[in-house]
Design an enzyme around this catalytic site. Structure first.
Site, PDB file in Angstrom:
ATOM      1  CG  PHE A   4     -10.209  -9.557  11.213  1.00 18.47           C
ATOM      2  CD1 PHE A   4      -8.993 -10.003  11.706  1.00 18.47           C
ATOM      3  CD2 PHE A   4     -10.416  -9.580   9.838  1.00 18.47           C
ATOM      4  CE1 PHE A   4      -8.002 -10.469  10.851  1.00 18.47           C
ATOM      5  CE2 PHE A   4      -9.435 -10.049   8.976  1.00 18.47           C
ATOM      6  CZ  PHE A   4      -8.214 -10.486   9.487  1.00 18.47           C
ATOM      7  CD  GLU A  32      -1.654  -2.388   1.729  1.00 18.69           C
ATOM      8  OE1 GLU A  32      -2.532  -3.270   1.868  1.00 18.69           O
ATOM      9  OE2 GLU A  32      -0.444  -2.563   2.072  1.00 18.69           O
ATOM     10  CG  MET A  70      22.923  11.591   4.141  1.00 19.32           C
ATOM     11  SD  MET A  70      24.160  12.709   3.438  1.00 19.32           S
ATOM     12  CE  MET A  70      23.342  13.195   1.914  1.00 19.32           C
TER      13      MET A  70
END
Length: 578
Positions: A130, A68, A493
């Site tokens: 749920f 997602e 970095m």
């Protein structure tokens, strides 16, 4: 939640009503807002919407992300390159919470998104059912607005408001959470686009006195300096910026989010400001007599120590968001409004001028930076490959026409420093949040939004592995994006900071990496690896010439640092060249 009154485009007319399910209504809302592409991942609580989406495949393309978060970043890339609202969709619980990083990234970088999440049925809210999470509470700090729909009849009004808020004024992400019962229930559907929301003024009108005061300061200044940000791009004020720079003869620099609004080779474009920006514009910020900030928010990575930032200068701040005025840097003149409108009103008041003597100081500082640093980055004599020379080859092969999508880290700063741009909306990166894993899905979204443009993702070996699963989108849909991984076998970095400030204690920054080429081949993506300078140019040219997805790994030096650098908390005057 506050109920806001909506003004519609056609308050006196009513469209013919049709009784449909809430799930189908969501699809009709998306179509009414001009959405033709969205990213997402299905699940139980959003399944009714996906079932309806299946019926509209000829009008609405859904791209299945592999996570997602990847959906949000892809939607961001699409939004940033097109200027449209990006759309992502997920189920409840972990599906919804996986959107949060993308929402936060879009919020701080002013990217218009509408994210739709499914939710457990209304009667189960608050019961720890749920896959129930309070996504409204979780996302409130990282969205421009959010809303939960528990009745089907609420869908048209909330969705219209969501798109309006996301795209208007200073853009940002909006989340709409829809309970499952609202998706199943039927109601008489009609839709009218939102054109205003009570108490929300996205486009403040610049005050004439402020415009006049700004013009007076600009016309009188001896050493004026412009710093522009992404507000110029979001406001579509690129031509107005160019006109101001040229008419007044003012040196102008950019934040990383503002890059590409003005041609990289424009004679008054003096480079990038910020922690790893160019030597001249950073140093001379503390020597100008007038600082003109346009569509930028004085981020700490730009200003360094605020106690020493541009204290000698008068400050004019052109900004659409009143919350940014005087937040970090006091403005002697604040022009509140859309950048295009504000600059259009300002330009007739500006006198033709030049500041050649002042501009020569920027050129002299650039010469120092070039002799000390840039020449070594772009034309190195040492054995190992540098990140800078890779960007140089990409510039040449793409003729400065490419959209560059960078991840976060050393490669990001090198890409932003050395990439050349001819066109606006060509630099896409995670600026304010600094989200590793951003570039791969964002590049996919950018390419889908601009199929006529070359899109090149510049990624480090660390960030690449955070969203590497999104190669699945490229394989499934044959998205012809180009991926360049600059591999130094480190979290570069962080390693640089450990070298400079933590006595070379490289704690958890050494990467033991997989064979990236074999992984790309597993997704049937053409791939190559370069580790020697003699092979670099041909490999980059082959990648750019390909009309298919392409992966290129470049093995670069492991302990090469990015300079210039302003140490954290230091003054911009303390910028280091080595």
């Amino acid at each position: 939640m506050e109920t806001l009154k909506i003004k519609t485009e056609n308050p006196k007319t009513k469209k013919a009503k049709l009784k449909i399910s809430g799930a189908e209504a969501i699809i009709h809302c998306l179509l009414a807002e001009g959405v033709d592409l969205l990213y997402g991942y299905p699940g139980g609580a959003i399944m009714p919407v996906y079932d309806e989406l299946y019926k509209f495949q000829d009008r609405l393309t859904h791209i299945l992300s592999r996570h997602e978060q990847g959906a949000t970043h892809a939607a961001q890339g699409y939004a940033r390159v097109t200027g449209k609202v990006g759309v992502a969709m997920a189920t409840s619980g972990p599906g919804a919470t996986n959107l949060v990083t993308g929402l936060a990234d879009a919020q701080i970088d002013s990217t218009p998104l509408v994210c739709i999440t499914g939710q457990v049925p209304r009667h189960l809210l608050g019961s720890d059912a749920f896959q129930e999470t309070d996504i409204i509470g979780i996302s409130t700090p990282v969205t421009k607005w959010n809303a939960q729909i528990t009745k089907a009849s609420e869908i048209p009004e909330v969705m219209a408001k969501a798109f309006y808020i996301a795209r208007s004024g200073r853009p940002g992400p909006v989340l709409v959470d829809i309970t499952k019962n609202a998706q199943f229930d039927e109601f008489e559907f009609s839709y009218e686009k939102c054109t205003a929301v009570r108490s929300y003024e996205p486009y403040p009108k610049p005050e004439e006195n402020a415009i006049a005061s700004a013009a007076e300061l600009i016309n009188a200044a001896k050493r004026p300096f412009i710093i522009w940000g992404q507000g110029v791009i979001l406001g579509q004020a690129e031509e107005e910026l160019k006109a101001l720079v040229e008419k007044a003869g003012i040196p102008a620099a950019w934040t990383i989010m503002g890059a590409s609004a003005l041609d990289s080779d424009h004679p008054l474009n003096v480079g990038m400001v910020g922690m790893h920006g160019n030597y001249g514009p950073n140093l001379l910020t503390n020597e100008c007599d007038l600082l003109i900030a346009i569509g930028m928010r004085f981020d700490d990575r730009v200003t360094g120590n605020l106690d020493t930032y541009a204290k000698q200068a008068k400050v004019i701040h052109f900004e659409i968001d009143p919350a940014e005025i005087n937040k970090n840097v006091h403005a002697d003149v604040a022009v509140l409004g859309d950048s295009k409108n504000s600059l259009q009103q300002l330009l007739p008041l500006i006198k033709n001028n030049n500041h050649d003597g002042w501009l020569s100081e920027f050129k002299e500082k650039y010469r120092i930076e070039f002799d000390t640093l840039i020449s070594k980055d772009l034309n190195p004599t040492k054995e190992g490959l540098t990140m800078g020379e890779v960007i140089k080859e990409i510039n040449q092969a793409s003729k400065n026409e490419a959209v560059i999508v960078s991840d976060v880290g050393q490669h990001q700063m090198i890409a932003c420093r050395y990439a050349k741009f001819k066109h606006t909306k060509s630099n896409i990166t995670s600026g304010g949040l600094g989200t590793m894993g951003f570039a791969l899905p964002a590049a996919i979204g950018a390419k889908m939004g601009a199929m006529d443009r070359e899109v090149v993702a510049i990624i480090g070996d660390g960030g690449y592995q955070m969203t590497i699963q999104e190669l699945g989108i490229i394989f499934q849909h044959q998205v012809p994006v180009k991926i360049v991984v600059l591999n130094n076998d480190h979290l570069g970095m962080v390693r640089q900071w450990q070298e400079l400030f933590f006595e070379r204690r490289y704690a958890s920054t050494v990467m033991v990496n997989p064979d990236f080429v074999k992984i790309a081949e597993g997704y049937h993506i053409e791939s190559n690896r370069v580790s020697e300078r003699k092979d670099l140019k041909a490999a980059v040219e082959e990648m750019i010439a390909s009309d298919k997805p392409y992966f290129l790994e470049v093995r670069v030096e492991k302990e090469d640092n990015v300079f210039p650098m302003i140490p954290s908390g230091a003054s911009v005057s303390d910028i280091r060249l080595k």
